[in-house]
Design a protein around this motif. Sequence first.
Motif, PDB file in Angstrom:
ATOM      1  N   VAL B   7       0.760  -1.260  -0.015  1.00  8.79           N
ATOM      2  CA  VAL B   7       0.113  -0.021  -0.075  1.00  8.79           C
ATOM      3  C   VAL B   7       0.819   1.232   0.016  1.00  8.79           C
ATOM      4  O   VAL B   7       2.069   1.215   0.577  1.00  8.79           O
ATOM      5  N   GLY B   8       0.440   2.381  -0.843  1.00  7.04           N
ATOM      6  CA  GLY B   8       1.126   3.468  -0.756  1.00  7.04           C
ATOM      7  C   GLY B   8      -0.124   4.596  -0.155  1.00  7.04           C
ATOM      8  O   GLY B   8      -1.261   4.345  -0.334  1.00  7.04           O
ATOM      9  N   ILE B   9       0.411   5.753   0.425  1.00 13.76           N
ATOM     10  CA  ILE B   9      -0.380   6.684   1.064  1.00 13.76           C
ATOM     11  C   ILE B   9      -0.063   8.164   0.384  1.00 13.76           C
ATOM     12  O   ILE B   9       1.000   8.300   0.055  1.00 13.76           O
ATOM     13  N   VAL B  10      -0.840   8.687  -0.442  1.00 13.51           N
ATOM     14  CA  VAL B  10      -0.627  10.026  -1.096  1.00 13.51           C
ATOM     15  C   VAL B  10      -1.280  10.955  -0.327  1.00 13.51           C
ATOM     16  O   VAL B  10      -2.682  11.089  -0.278  1.00 13.51           O
ATOM     17  N   LEU B  31       2.974  -0.906   4.455  1.00 13.94           N
ATOM     18  CA  LEU B  31       3.073   0.320   3.874  1.00 13.94           C
ATOM     19  C   LEU B  31       4.491   0.393   3.197  1.00 13.94           C
ATOM     20  O   LEU B  31       5.381   0.527   3.746  1.00 13.94           O
ATOM     21  N   VAL B  32       4.263   0.572   1.876  1.00 15.39           N
ATOM     22  CA  VAL B  32       5.744   0.796   1.078  1.00 15.39           C
ATOM     23  C   VAL B  32       6.058   2.210   1.113  1.00 15.39           C
ATOM     24  O   VAL B  32       7.096   2.494   1.223  1.00 15.39           O
ATOM     25  N   GLY B  33       5.013   3.024   0.994  1.00 16.57           N
ATOM     26  CA  GLY B  33       5.664   4.594   0.995  1.00 16.57           C
ATOM     27  C   GLY B  33       4.590   5.548   1.012  1.00 16.57           C
ATOM     28  O   GLY B  33       3.329   5.238   0.931  1.00 16.57           O
ATOM     29  N   ASP B  63       5.064  -0.973 -10.391  1.00 11.15           N
ATOM     30  CA  ASP B  63       4.968  -2.463  -9.893  1.00 11.15           C
ATOM     31  C   ASP B  63       5.372  -2.656  -8.643  1.00 11.15           C
ATOM     32  O   ASP B  63       5.356  -3.954  -8.105  1.00 11.15           O
ATOM     33  N   LYS B  64       5.403  -1.804  -7.585  1.00 13.86           N
ATOM     34  CA  LYS B  64       5.704  -1.985  -6.331  1.00 13.86           C
ATOM     35  C   LYS B  64       4.476  -1.693  -5.410  1.00 13.86           C
ATOM     36  O   LYS B  64       4.875  -1.873  -4.063  1.00 13.86           O
ATOM     37  N   ASN B  90      -4.406   0.966  -8.616  1.00 11.09           N
ATOM     38  CA  ASN B  90      -5.762   0.882  -7.719  1.00 11.09           C
ATOM     39  C   ASN B  90      -5.837   1.977  -6.961  1.00 11.09           C
ATOM     40  O   ASN B  90      -4.745   2.167  -6.126  1.00 11.09           O
ATOM     41  N   ILE B  91      -6.825   2.729  -6.811  1.00  8.74           N
ATOM     42  CA  ILE B  91      -7.192   3.850  -5.538  1.00  8.74           C
ATOM     43  C   ILE B  91      -8.217   3.587  -4.764  1.00  8.74           C
ATOM     44  O   ILE B  91      -8.955   3.118  -5.353  1.00  8.74           O
ATOM     45  N   VAL B  92      -7.982   4.275  -3.597  1.00  7.59           N
ATOM     46  CA  VAL B  92      -9.198   4.336  -2.716  1.00  7.59           C
ATOM     47  C   VAL B  92      -9.064   5.873  -2.355  1.00  7.59           C
ATOM     48  O   VAL B  92      -8.140   6.363  -1.962  1.00  7.59           O
TER      49      VAL B  92
END
Lengths: 327, 327
Positions: B7-10, B31-33, B63-64, B90-92
């Motif tokens: 997962v990433g957080i933006v 959490l990747v980044g 791809d990460k 993919n996004i939420v």
Amino acid sequence: MNQKIRVGIVGYGNVGKGVELALSNTNDMELVGIFSRRDISTLNSKIGKPTFIHYDNIYDYEDKIDVMLMCGGSATDLIEQCPYVGKKFNIVDTFDTHAKIPEYFKTVEASTKQNNKLSIMSVGWDPGMFSIIRMISQAILPNGKDYTFWGKGVSQGHSDAIRRVKGVKNGIQYTIPIQSAIQKVRNGEQPQLSTRDKHLRECFVVLEQDADKKQVEHDIKTMPNYFADYDTNIYFVTEEELKENHSKMMHGGFVLRTGTTGNNKHIIEYSLKLDSNPEFTGSVMVAYARACFRLNKEGHVGVKTVLDVPLSYLSDKSYEELISTLL
Amino acid sequence: MNQKIRVGIVGYGNVGKGVELALSNTNDMELVGIFSRRDISTLNSKIGKPTFIHYDNIYDYEDKIDVMLMCGGSATDLIEQCPYVGKKFNIVDTFDTHAKIPEYFKTVEASTKQNNKLSIMSVGWDPGMFSIIRMISQAILPNGKDYTFWGKGVSQGHSDAIRRVKGVKNGIQYTIPIQSAIQKVRNGEQPQLSTRDKHLRECFVVLEQDADKKQVEHDIKTMPNYFADYDTNIYFVTEEELKENHSKMMHGGFVLRTGTTGNNKHIIEYSLKLDSNPEFTGSVMVAYARACFRLNKEGHVGVKTVLDVPLSYLSDKSYEELISTLL
């Protein structure tokens, strides 16, 4: 206008009548017939002129009905009828014998898959709406604890148990959630609650002539499984009082989950207050019959539960309307 | 053990931090980044040592990362970022500008479909959990009326509006549901309620030195859209009092639907009491990230909402466990 969804009702007790009433409030569904094992010449509807059909002839309706609403009891009716009816029809049922759910799931699945039919099982408010709330709440607040309270409401099983006691002519039992326990949960205290801490039982009993009041009271209060683990209050009333004040099939309850994120506390609470348990249950079943029809049309077969059905399938509104008005 | 969901957080504001906290409570997600448009050397986490990455480099992670959690504001951030990020991930998101939902849906759909990605939009508690409750309740009780009350809670938009008033140094606004109105709904009265009948507004204001108290009070109370249609109470406090007593981002609210079947009345009530609005919102997003990943893996692309996601997809438990413990 699309073709209406053609529905059948199997079993014409309180829930069957609740389904009939709920169907009369829809625009997209049509009641084709009510199936019963009783002598159909004895059956009457209070709200319309439905077609009554003997249960033995149900397979004759194979191409005339899209979804059957299975309104019998879990203990004996559904276990026998759902595998039989599910062979030829999409079905919706209210199966609520908790311990047997996994086994029942497999039996019904084997049946519905034979002719590419779909069953939605264990529909109603508990299991049903309460299951949905427990499911979402646990997923959102994994660090937490949830609580289900039932009532105030009439328990059919406990009322039956009272009526089997020697000296009892008639009676009814209310399950009552203990408010101080709910309040502790609402405060986020996450209390450990015993059976006795959560609910009390109130019985309104009509005695047979010459019955031994003390003995009846003792026999009810000490009945294992049903009353022994609870505080039970017994009130003796006349047959007239019972009929006058205690003939509504009210029910309801509460699902709460309290949990934390870091140092912060959150409380989720869902409650139902239902004047008529069978009419509300019937209303839930009708919404899921709509979903069952649509999902099967899209190719879904086997068994689904309320945890699997996308919620928009329950509504007769268009998707565009739903996202612009409800989201 | 399956591979964890990456997962990433933006966006690393309050909601982004809420998501970070919620992720730390999962076993199946990683959490990747954390992506931000700010200078990443200035960013710090209070709960761990996440990798901070500049937003400009987000496509390098194609791809990460399996799902990006979009934590910006609806007004400007999400409208710009979701179509961009949704092209590759993919996004939420928590998009909550009601009037723009249908248009936004189409924009994001066009973007995610380009590379077979999936977006779950408008996730949180309103829109989100409250939408789910409104949806189910309307489907079950078509003859009825529903009500949404918000609060007691901090409204960011109204707090910002106060702070723009001349003479105001700092301030916070609470939206408060009017209990007597809720009680009328709970009684099944189906009242007609104006804006002023449902909520009142409470403002805690720190004045600039030499500010005109009367003028500030007047300017707030008469502000169109924000305050003019409400009863508003204003309390003047010191900066210290504001910090001490009013820095929690509490929120919550109530969804009620009352309806009838025949002559019987039914009341459905759902309520949330949240110590931290962003942490709860983050927790909801994380559960939907799990669903987003799974649905996309099964081939779903485009846009879904909380009305489309089968609830079992939110949980990290096996289906067998869910039906035997939650149903």
